[in-house]
Motif scaffolding. Structure first.
Motif, PDB file in Angstrom:
ATOM      1  N   SER A 183     -10.200   4.383   5.039  1.00 52.81           N
ATOM      2  CA  SER A 183      -9.226   4.790   4.155  1.00 52.81           C
ATOM      3  C   SER A 183      -8.546   3.387   3.577  1.00 52.81           C
ATOM      4  CB  SER A 183      -8.012   5.452   4.927  1.00 52.81           C
ATOM      5  OG  SER A 183      -7.539   4.700   5.712  1.00 52.81           O
ATOM      6  N   LYS A 209      -5.834   2.445   3.757  1.00 48.79           N
ATOM      7  CA  LYS A 209      -4.716   1.808   4.854  1.00 48.79           C
ATOM      8  C   LYS A 209      -5.223   1.057   5.673  1.00 48.79           C
ATOM      9  CE  LYS A 209      -1.810   5.967   4.285  1.00 48.79           C
ATOM     10  NZ  LYS A 209      -1.466   7.350   4.596  1.00 48.79           N
ATOM     11  N   GLU A 239      -7.434   2.370   7.967  1.00 50.22           N
ATOM     12  CA  GLU A 239      -7.902   3.324   9.082  1.00 50.22           C
ATOM     13  C   GLU A 239      -9.389   3.701   8.853  1.00 50.22           C
ATOM     14  OE1 GLU A 239      -3.857   5.422  10.829  1.00 50.22           O
ATOM     15  OE2 GLU A 239      -4.948   6.420   8.832  1.00 50.22           O
ATOM     16  N   ARG A 267     -11.708   7.111   9.269  1.00 44.18           N
ATOM     17  CA  ARG A 267     -11.544   8.238   9.501  1.00 44.18           C
ATOM     18  C   ARG A 267     -13.198   8.843   9.694  1.00 44.18           C
ATOM     19  NH1 ARG A 267      -6.607  10.257   7.193  1.00 44.18           N
ATOM     20  NH2 ARG A 267      -7.355  12.488   6.762  1.00 44.18           N
ATOM     21  N   ASN A 278      -8.750   9.479  13.449  1.00 48.93           N
ATOM     22  CA  ASN A 278      -8.562   8.362  12.905  1.00 48.93           C
ATOM     23  C   ASN A 278      -8.422   7.435  13.824  1.00 48.93           C
ATOM     24  OD1 ASN A 278      -7.790   9.231  10.420  1.00 48.93           O
ATOM     25  ND2 ASN A 278      -5.689   8.884  10.502  1.00 48.93           N
ATOM     26  N   LEU A 279      -9.019   6.097  13.421  1.00 53.18           N
ATOM     27  CA  LEU A 279      -8.997   4.755  14.353  1.00 53.18           C
ATOM     28  C   LEU A 279      -8.415   3.800  13.627  1.00 53.18           C
ATOM     29  CD1 LEU A 279     -10.836   3.985  16.834  1.00 53.18           C
ATOM     30  CD2 LEU A 279     -12.431   3.168  15.260  1.00 53.18           C
ATOM     31  N   ASP A 280      -7.220   3.355  14.114  1.00 54.40           N
ATOM     32  CA  ASP A 280      -6.385   2.380  13.685  1.00 54.40           C
ATOM     33  C   ASP A 280      -7.054   0.948  13.825  1.00 54.40           C
ATOM     34  OD1 ASP A 280      -4.198   0.787  12.722  1.00 54.40           O
ATOM     35  OD2 ASP A 280      -2.944   1.154  14.171  1.00 54.40           O
ATOM     36  N   LEU A 281      -7.571   0.157  13.087  1.00 54.07           N
ATOM     37  CA  LEU A 281      -8.393  -1.100  13.312  1.00 54.07           C
ATOM     38  C   LEU A 281      -7.592  -2.380  13.551  1.00 54.07           C
ATOM     39  CD1 LEU A 281     -10.915  -0.333  10.551  1.00 54.07           C
ATOM     40  CD2 LEU A 281     -11.303  -0.081  12.702  1.00 54.07           C
ATOM     41  N   SER A 282      -6.116  -2.294  13.230  1.00 49.25           N
ATOM     42  CA  SER A 282      -5.329  -3.396  13.311  1.00 49.25           C
ATOM     43  C   SER A 282      -4.795  -3.565  14.754  1.00 49.25           C
ATOM     44  CB  SER A 282      -4.113  -3.184  12.355  1.00 49.25           C
ATOM     45  OG  SER A 282      -3.374  -1.894  12.688  1.00 49.25           O
ATOM     46  N   PRO A 327      -8.736  -0.705  19.572  1.00 50.29           N
ATOM     47  CA  PRO A 327      -8.677   0.268  18.797  1.00 50.29           C
ATOM     48  C   PRO A 327      -8.910   1.670  19.529  1.00 50.29           C
ATOM     49  CG  PRO A 327      -9.867  -1.323  17.804  1.00 50.29           C
ATOM     50  CD  PRO A 327      -9.684  -1.620  19.282  1.00 50.29           C
TER      51      PRO A 327
END
Length: 923
Positions: A353, A355, A357, A359, A373-377, A381
């Motif tokens: 995405s 942002k 992320e 998906r 959802n995987l928050d890469l920041s 993670p």
């Protein structure tokens, strides 16, 4: 009750300008598009009869290619939901689909081991590629080169040159089936998944075929000594052809392997659109996600490693020679995380995405879609489940169905829940948790339901509150059957403990409330020698039929429980039976695939019918008639007449075993449940059914099927090699050829009439009115030759070659003369040239040997060359005009028209500011 079938893949689709929100999933013969945010179905792409076996969205996001079990491919427009193009080429299920990066071509692989490349814009097949010996599992186009990579269950990965349409390289480094593959790092790496826990990684080096003529000799000699570059001197070239002919286009070398955590085979292996993330899963519930470093990131990592190595070297003795620093494969492709789903994963899709992320949409085996959802920041993670679509569907197969007495509510029960559906709106109105259900009924009054379970319990539910009122241990084994008594005061159950138990309804005082509540009281028991599979009352409640595991049906008197009749004759146990409304007939359905109709007065067998191609699972009479329905493991529901012993009709819709069905008390509706996870509702129409017509339609369908299975006509001069024609002979192509033949015959007749008319006019010395053919009048008084063109234009582009292949040669001379006439007029030059060249190719010998056609061919040669060059000039002029306009607009706005350079400019600006700040800080 269906969320998604686990047969084909799941795919993110762009809808209403949004990516990463809508997903397309197969649903038996249809494709559903779900909104993952709201959990709603937003679009249904309707199929025909065959089950969906493969999905692939186009790069522009406007279309979705859908492959079916019978080998057909349909391209749907996602804006309108309509099917725009149909391709028929495969003889078995489509197993792999892929668009090229522009979306102009589509490649498909199938269970018939063949690969076909289709032209989406021209809506026709380009060519068929043969070479694999087993089911194709994945197909990939290369962006930069006109190459195709395919892998199959025959353990091979093949590289195809699409310019020459041949296989120039075969990778043989796998010991078992290749289940998936992906291209990474700007197509410089190939990663394959097989039947073990290794993901094998191959480095790809593309070799330039044409060398620069101005290249110095010294460079050339160096190049000739290096492996794989073999296009220098003539001697070298012959050597290269003999030793490594395939190394002239691409060189594959194995780099190493990435070890998966799963020990079983790879089921799906894929990347996101940018190729930054790679994911794979086996036959379990874990999705393994890897990150693929870009060239810049690899360079940075390498620089850091070099610095560290130098520091270490300084600390040690300086005599040691410097070792070459390289990144390991595990450092270039790093494990990010593992995603644990709630059930076995069948397929997935990834999207990055804006942002930042990742998906991940997962299609699970138990009729569920999950979005993570995987928050890469984040430092570590972790995948978070965002949404789960389960609406109104069972997680496992429905084993029992029942209709309420007012025909409005339908009960369905499976291994984990009981659901009540509204028949008119098709919505689920109640869901109640239960044990593994095997049989069910609505209590008179329709306010409660009773479920018989696999553990031998009877569960009584209240529908108003949706709660479990009472649980009774009824049998020591599974409760296989339950039947309501005709006087509605009680019911009877049969179980695996060799007992038939009689129950009565009673009202008991409830401790928690003043009102009495319904309960069940055990009254009598009938002990038998074998497991009871099915029980049924006769309508007058005098007799009770009991089906036993010893393949017989025993009939007892209800009042005294004395034995009355034994119905024997089935070779395998009777799984289902029913007694008709007047109590004269009993029909029994068995695992031996037969249905037997017996008289209940003497127990004589009236007729034995071969009903299904597999076990008969359920049988029920239509109320107030001698017609009955049967459901079989062969996925069909059939209606029969018990008086005339005739098969009336077959309801085809389910794709797998039908477990059960239920008829509404008024006989207007049938509901059925199957292993394909769908519940289907059938309605009786007011249209009369004529058996002769049904038989004719069945014969027509069988003929059409046999036509499709016939051998392809042989094309003279065509070898049965690696390539072939893309299309296949279908009933549509035969009909199209017939229409062309009819049009040419009409043209011949009209021309003969015209000659005759002209002769009559000449003889009479005056103009006689010419009668116009009614068909030509319907087309607006057009000429016979214009009519042939109209018919020709109406042949689908994808069926044109196959239709011309079926066309007898006697019609070809007329067609060639007409083509000459049309091309001179300049109408439909592209279509006519395509048809003309194909006809010349397949009838070359006969056309060149026919003296009558010499002048026709000569004329065609002149007209086609001039008309085609005219068309090319128009296209060239238009292209030049468009490029000029593009340059004008770019100059006006000072921005690039197609590539958005502003983002890159901003990035550079940010980096420059960062650098300046660093310098200032240091100063």
């Amino acid at each position: 009750g269906l969320v998604a079938s686990a047969r084909a893949g799941v795919a993110f689709v762009a809808l209403r300008g949004e990516r990463g929100r809508y997903v397309a999933v197969p649903a038996c013969e249809h494709v559903f598009v779900w909104d993952t945010r709201k959990g709603e179905k937003v679009l249904i792409l309707k199929g025909l009869k065959q089950q969906v076996s493969c999905l692939c969205p186009s790069p522009d996001g406007l279309h979705l290619a859908v492959g079916y079990e019978d080998g057909a491919i349909r391209v749907f427009n996602l804006l309108s939901g309509e099917s725009t193009v149909t391709f028929n080429g495969h003889r078995a299920a489509v197993t792999a689909l892929q668009y090229d990066h522009l979306g102009g071509r589509l490649v498909s692989g199938s269970k018939d081991t063949e690969v076909i490349v289709w032209d989406v814009i021209n809506e026709s097949g380009l060519y068929r590629l043969r070479g694999h010996k087993d089911v194709i599992t994945q197909v990939l186009f290369l962006k930069e080169k006109n190459l195709l990579v395919t892998c199959a269950k025959d353990t091979l990965v093949k590289w195809w040159d699409l310019d020459t349409q041949h296989c120039f390289k075969t990778l043989v480094g796998h010991r078992a089936e290749v289940w998936g593959m992906a291209l990474l790092s700007k197509e410089k790496r190939l990663i394959t998944g097989s039947a073990d826990s290794e993901l094998r990684v191959w480095d790809l080096t593309y070799i330039q075929e044409v060398k620069d003529p101005d290249e110095p000799e010294s460079k050339k000699s160096k190049a000739s000594s290096s492996p794989g570059a073999g296009e220098n001197t003539e001697e070298d070239e012959t050597l290269e052809v003999d030793e490594h002919p395939e190394e002239r286009i691409v060189k594959c070398s194995k780099v190493g392997s990435i070890i998966r955590e799963g020990r079983d085979r790879v089921v799906t292996l894929g990347t996101d659109r940018m190729g930054k993330f790679l994911a794979c899963h086996g036959t379990d519930a874990v999705l393994e996600v890897f990150s693929v470093l870009s060239e810049e990131e690899i360079q940075k990592k390498l620089e850091k490693k070099v610095k560290k190595a130098r520091k270490k070297a300084k600390q040690k003795s300086e005599e040691e020679p410097e070792r070459k620093v390289e990144l390991s494969l595990q450092e270039e492709i790093q494990r990010v995380t593992n995603v644990k789903a709630s059930s076995k994963i069948k397929s997935f899709d990834l999207i990055l995405s804006p942002k930042g992320e990742l998906r991940m949409i997962l299609l699970l085996q138990n009729n569920v879609i999950e979005l993570y959802n995987l928050d890469l920041s984040a430092q570590v993670p972790q995948a978070v489940r965002v949404s789960r679509i389960t609406t109104g569907g069972h997680r496992s197969d429905v084993r029992t169905l029942a209709f309420s007495s007012d025909n409005i509510a339908i009960l369905s029960a499976a291994a984990e829940s009981v659901k009540i559906w509204n028949r008119s709106t098709l919505q689920c109105i109640r869901t109640m948790e239960c044990e593994y259900a095997l049989c069910s009924l609505f209590v008179p009054g329709d306010r409660q339901v009773i479920i018989g379970t696999k553990t031998g319990k009877l569960q009584l539910y209240d529908l108003a509150s949706g709660s479990l009122i009472e649980t009774l241990d009824a049998h020591d084994g599974a409760v296989w059957s339950i039947a309501l008594s005709p006087d509605q005061h009680g019911f009877v159950t049969g179980g695996a403990d060799k007992c038939v138990k009689f129950w009565e309804f009673e009202l008991v005082k409830d401790e928690s409330s003043v009102q009495k509540r319904l309960s069940m009281k055990h009254v009598r028991v009938l002990q038998l020698d074998e497991d009871v599979l099915c029980v049924r009352y006769s309508p007058n409640q005098k007799l009770l039929a009991v089906s036993l595991l010893d393949c017989t049906v025993k009939v007892f008197y209800v009042d005294t429980l004395k034995f009355f009749l034994s119905l024997y004759g089935h070779k395998l146990p009777v799984l289902c039976m029913d007694i008709c409304y007047d109590g004269t007939l009993i029909a029994t359905g068995s695992a031996d695939r037969n249905v037997k109709i017996w008289g209940l007065d003497f127990g004589d067998c009236h007729r034995s019918l071969f009903a299904h191609d597999d076990s008969v699972m359920y049988l029920q009479f239509v109320p107030k008639s001698h017609l009955f329905f049967t459901a079989g493991k062969d996925s069909k529901i059939k209606q029969w007449d018990a008086d005339k012993f005739e098969h009336i009709q077959t309801l085809e819709g389910h794709h797998q075993e039908v477990w059960c069905l239920a008829l509404s008390p008024n006989g207007d509706y049938v509901v059925s449940a199957s292993h394909d996870k769908s519940l289907r509702l059938w309605e009786r129409t007011r249209e009369p059914l004529i058996l002769e017509e049904e038989r004719e339609m069945q014969q027509e369908a069988e003929y059409e099927e046999s036509v499709a299975k016939e051998e392809e006509p042989v094309v003279p001069g065509e070898k049965q090699g690696e390539t072939g024609l893309a299309g296949k002979k279908t009933i549509e192509t035969i009909k199209a050829a017939e229409r062309i033949m009819e049009a040419i015959e009409l043209y011949r007749e009209e021309m003969a009439k015209l000659k005759e008319h002209n002769a009559i006019c000449k003889a009479a010395g005056k103009e006689v009115p010419f009668p116009v053919n009614p068909i030509l009048r319907a087309y607006g008084n057009i000429t016979p030759s214009a009519y042939v063109l109209e018919v020709f234009k109406k042949v689908k582009s994808s069926e044109l070659e196959e239709s011309l292949l079926v066309l007898p040669f006697s019609y070809v001379p007329d067609l060639l003369r007409l083509f000459n006439e049309y091309i001179q007029l300049g109408s439909d030059v592209e279509l006519l040239c395509r048809a003309l060249l194909f006809l010349l190719k397949i009838h070359f010998g006969q056309i060149t040997g026919n003296q009558m056609l010499v002048t026709v061919i000569e004329n065609l040669k002149k007209t086609t060359i001039s008309r085609v060059s005219e068309a090319r000039d128009v296209l060239g002029f238009n292209m030049a005009g468009l490029q000029f306009l593009k340059r004008e607009i770019e100059a006006k706005d000072e921005v690039t028209f197609f590539a958005d350079a502003t983002e890159r400019f901003e990035e550079k600006k940010r980096k420059r500011k960062k650098k300046e700040k660093m310098v200032l800080a240091m100063l």
